[in-house]
Design a protein around this motif. Sequence first.
Motif, PDB file in Angstrom:
ATOM      1  N   ALA A  53       0.835  -1.359  -0.033  1.00 19.94           N
ATOM      2  CA  ALA A  53       0.094  -0.140   0.220  1.00 19.94           C
ATOM      3  C   ALA A  53       0.927   1.297   0.179  1.00 19.94           C
ATOM      4  CB  ALA A  53      -1.019   0.127   1.379  1.00 19.94           C
ATOM      5  N   ALA A  54       1.762   1.364   0.772  1.00 22.07           N
ATOM      6  CA  ALA A  54       2.691   2.671   1.061  1.00 22.07           C
ATOM      7  C   ALA A  54       3.664   2.674  -0.057  1.00 22.07           C
ATOM      8  CB  ALA A  54       3.284   2.496   2.618  1.00 22.07           C
ATOM      9  N   THR A  55       4.006   1.620  -0.878  1.00 25.84           N
ATOM     10  CA  THR A  55       5.029   1.795  -1.640  1.00 25.84           C
ATOM     11  C   THR A  55       4.966   1.703  -3.423  1.00 25.84           C
ATOM     12  OG1 THR A  55       5.408  -0.358  -1.781  1.00 25.84           O
ATOM     13  CG2 THR A  55       6.749   0.912  -0.180  1.00 25.84           C
ATOM     14  N   GLN A  56       3.373   1.393  -3.630  1.00 19.21           N
ATOM     15  CA  GLN A  56       3.313   0.957  -4.912  1.00 19.21           C
ATOM     16  C   GLN A  56       2.804   2.250  -5.839  1.00 19.21           C
ATOM     17  OE1 GLN A  56       4.512  -1.730  -5.814  1.00 19.21           O
ATOM     18  NE2 GLN A  56       4.925  -1.928  -3.417  1.00 19.21           N
ATOM     19  N   LEU A  57       2.793   2.228  -7.189  1.00 15.88           N
ATOM     20  CA  LEU A  57       2.331   3.173  -7.998  1.00 15.88           C
ATOM     21  C   LEU A  57       2.741   4.227  -8.243  1.00 15.88           C
ATOM     22  CD1 LEU A  57      -1.387   1.590  -7.959  1.00 15.88           C
ATOM     23  CD2 LEU A  57       0.827   0.877  -9.315  1.00 15.88           C
ATOM     24  N   GLY A  58       2.940   5.078  -6.980  1.00 19.66           N
ATOM     25  CA  GLY A  58       3.656   6.283  -6.971  1.00 19.66           C
ATOM     26  C   GLY A  58       2.762   7.328  -7.528  1.00 19.66           C
ATOM     27  N   ALA A 152      -2.948  -2.939  -8.180  1.00 20.34           N
ATOM     28  CA  ALA A 152      -3.589  -2.176  -9.116  1.00 20.34           C
ATOM     29  C   ALA A 152      -3.045  -1.294 -10.065  1.00 20.34           C
ATOM     30  CB  ALA A 152      -5.083  -2.083  -8.736  1.00 20.34           C
ATOM     31  N   GLY A 153      -3.414  -1.331 -11.209  1.00 21.88           N
ATOM     32  CA  GLY A 153      -3.025  -0.186 -12.121  1.00 21.88           C
ATOM     33  C   GLY A 153      -3.280  -0.561 -13.374  1.00 21.88           C
ATOM     34  N   THR A 154      -2.475   0.238 -14.578  1.00 17.33           N
ATOM     35  CA  THR A 154      -2.750   0.508 -15.864  1.00 17.33           C
ATOM     36  C   THR A 154      -1.642   0.239 -16.783  1.00 17.33           C
ATOM     37  OG1 THR A 154      -2.762   2.726 -15.894  1.00 17.33           O
ATOM     38  CG2 THR A 154      -4.683   1.976 -15.427  1.00 17.33           C
ATOM     39  N   GLY A 155      -0.703  -0.457 -16.337  1.00 18.99           N
ATOM     40  CA  GLY A 155       0.533  -0.423 -16.931  1.00 18.99           C
ATOM     41  C   GLY A 155       0.498  -1.541 -17.817  1.00 18.99           C
ATOM     42  N   SER A 156      -0.205  -2.847 -17.749  1.00 21.49           N
ATOM     43  CA  SER A 156      -0.501  -3.759 -18.466  1.00 21.49           C
ATOM     44  C   SER A 156      -1.317  -3.429 -19.822  1.00 21.49           C
ATOM     45  CB  SER A 156      -1.119  -4.965 -17.872  1.00 21.49           C
ATOM     46  OG  SER A 156      -0.347  -5.697 -16.776  1.00 21.49           O
ATOM     47  N   LYS A 157      -2.352  -2.922 -19.577  1.00 20.74           N
ATOM     48  CA  LYS A 157      -3.134  -2.202 -20.568  1.00 20.74           C
ATOM     49  C   LYS A 157      -2.437  -1.088 -21.443  1.00 20.74           C
ATOM     50  CE  LYS A 157      -6.675  -0.889 -17.813  1.00 20.74           C
ATOM     51  NZ  LYS A 157      -6.386  -1.525 -16.680  1.00 20.74           N
ATOM     52  N   ASN A 158      -1.459  -0.118 -20.903  1.00 23.68           N
ATOM     53  CA  ASN A 158      -0.995   0.752 -21.575  1.00 23.68           C
ATOM     54  C   ASN A 158       0.057   0.133 -22.442  1.00 23.68           C
ATOM     55  OD1 ASN A 158      -1.218   3.483 -21.898  1.00 23.68           O
ATOM     56  ND2 ASN A 158       0.450   4.046 -20.734  1.00 23.68           N
ATOM     57  N   ALA A 159       0.804  -0.679 -21.829  1.00 25.57           N
ATOM     58  CA  ALA A 159       1.932  -1.236 -22.678  1.00 25.57           C
ATOM     59  C   ALA A 159       1.559  -2.197 -23.804  1.00 25.57           C
ATOM     60  CB  ALA A 159       2.856  -2.188 -21.844  1.00 25.57           C
ATOM     61  N   GLU A 189       9.639  -3.918 -11.609  1.00 23.69           N
ATOM     62  CA  GLU A 189       9.150  -4.783 -10.522  1.00 23.69           C
ATOM     63  C   GLU A 189       7.539  -4.941 -10.960  1.00 23.69           C
ATOM     64  OE1 GLU A 189      10.608  -7.009  -8.702  1.00 23.69           O
ATOM     65  OE2 GLU A 189      12.748  -6.062  -8.987  1.00 23.69           O
ATOM     66  N   GLU A 190       6.973  -6.067 -10.838  1.00 25.41           N
ATOM     67  CA  GLU A 190       5.431  -6.383 -10.846  1.00 25.41           C
ATOM     68  C   GLU A 190       4.713  -5.395 -10.101  1.00 25.41           C
ATOM     69  OE1 GLU A 190       2.558 -10.197 -10.862  1.00 25.41           O
ATOM     70  OE2 GLU A 190       4.327  -9.917  -9.480  1.00 25.41           O
ATOM     71  N   THR A 191       5.209  -4.975  -8.895  1.00 25.43           N
ATOM     72  CA  THR A 191       4.661  -4.027  -7.942  1.00 25.43           C
ATOM     73  C   THR A 191       4.849  -2.682  -8.191  1.00 25.43           C
ATOM     74  OG1 THR A 191       6.766  -4.041  -6.729  1.00 25.43           O
ATOM     75  CG2 THR A 191       5.003  -5.786  -6.103  1.00 25.43           C
ATOM     76  N   LYS A 192       5.363  -2.392  -9.349  1.00 23.83           N
ATOM     77  CA  LYS A 192       5.444  -1.106  -9.826  1.00 23.83           C
ATOM     78  C   LYS A 192       4.816  -0.791 -11.206  1.00 23.83           C
ATOM     79  CE  LYS A 192       9.784  -0.112  -7.929  1.00 23.83           C
ATOM     80  NZ  LYS A 192      11.463   0.533  -7.997  1.00 23.83           N
ATOM     81  N   ASP A 193       4.055   0.254 -11.566  1.00 20.21           N
ATOM     82  CA  ASP A 193       3.329   0.376 -12.559  1.00 20.21           C
ATOM     83  C   ASP A 193       4.007   1.367 -13.548  1.00 20.21           C
ATOM     84  OD1 ASP A 193       1.045  -0.188 -13.793  1.00 20.21           O
ATOM     85  OD2 ASP A 193      -0.088   1.526 -12.799  1.00 20.21           O
ATOM     86  N   ASP A 194       5.189   1.317 -13.727  1.00 23.55           N
ATOM     87  CA  ASP A 194       5.790   2.103 -14.433  1.00 23.55           C
ATOM     88  C   ASP A 194       5.420   2.380 -15.862  1.00 23.55           C
ATOM     89  OD1 ASP A 194       7.538   2.498 -12.243  1.00 23.55           O
ATOM     90  OD2 ASP A 194       9.307   1.733 -13.194  1.00 23.55           O
TER      91      ASP A 194
END
Length: 282
Positions: A53-58, A152-159, A189-194
């Motif tokens: 929770a405290a470290t993901q997505l940014g 949760a994020g949108t990196g898979s869709k965006n890529a 990393e999977e936990t980042k939504d770069d």
Amino acid sequence: MSNRNNWENKQSARERLRAERERQAKKDRTKRQFVVGGAIAGVLAIAGGIGYAATQLGDSGASKKSTSTAWEAAAKKTLVKPANTAGDNGTEVVIGNKDAKHTLEVYQDMRCPICSVFEQNVGGQVEKDIKDGKFKAQYHIGTFLDRNPQIAGTGSKNALSALGAALNVSPEAFQAYNKALYAKANHPEETKDDYSKDDALLKVAQQVPALKGNAGFEKNLKDHTFDKWALQMSDEFDSHKDVTGTPTVKLDGKKLSVDTPNGKGVPMTPEQFTQAVDAQLK
């Protein structure tokens, strides 16, 4: 293997990924850095699905909301299919000689870390076999990791949408961009939504000669021309109920697998892959 149905079953896949990273570390002495209280805590957090929770997505809550809204809007837009696709919705993505007797199906998610390892280790062999006419390759690309509430994020869709822009250039550009997105130096990393950020995707594209400085590609990526197509691709992936995680590889409809310490797994070396393919083609 990133599991799309049961997140608690990811432990064995994590162990395989960790073993692969340790093998790589012995060669180049590069250690991955984790944001959750140090390396050991980071591995445990990834394996156990905790502490995100405290470290993901940014991104701020407002940014997440606007991004989610954008994808909701994309679902309502008119479908634009990339060139070099087939099927009613353009979800048939086949690389290689269309008349090749055999078909290798590759199931992946662009945020999947083990897909990254598979591409790094086996991707070159797959590309060679395609060129040699051993088989053609059909890509099924999902976005289920974006739906995992823990990351949760949108990196898979965006890529995936960006891959559509590359495919619109050429099948070769698609292959090269897929390889670059999964490269060790690029893949987050999977936990980042770069990959939710267009700038990150454009930066990786500069490593692909066919895409570097390609105005048409950059416009399609920035304009999100193929967002609706990415959603269609995701739906097509989800229709394969026998695919419970990524990477999954099938040859002529039958899953390729090898024996591992944790049971059956996807071939993760060129030698394993070739042996599994040749055994199935006998």
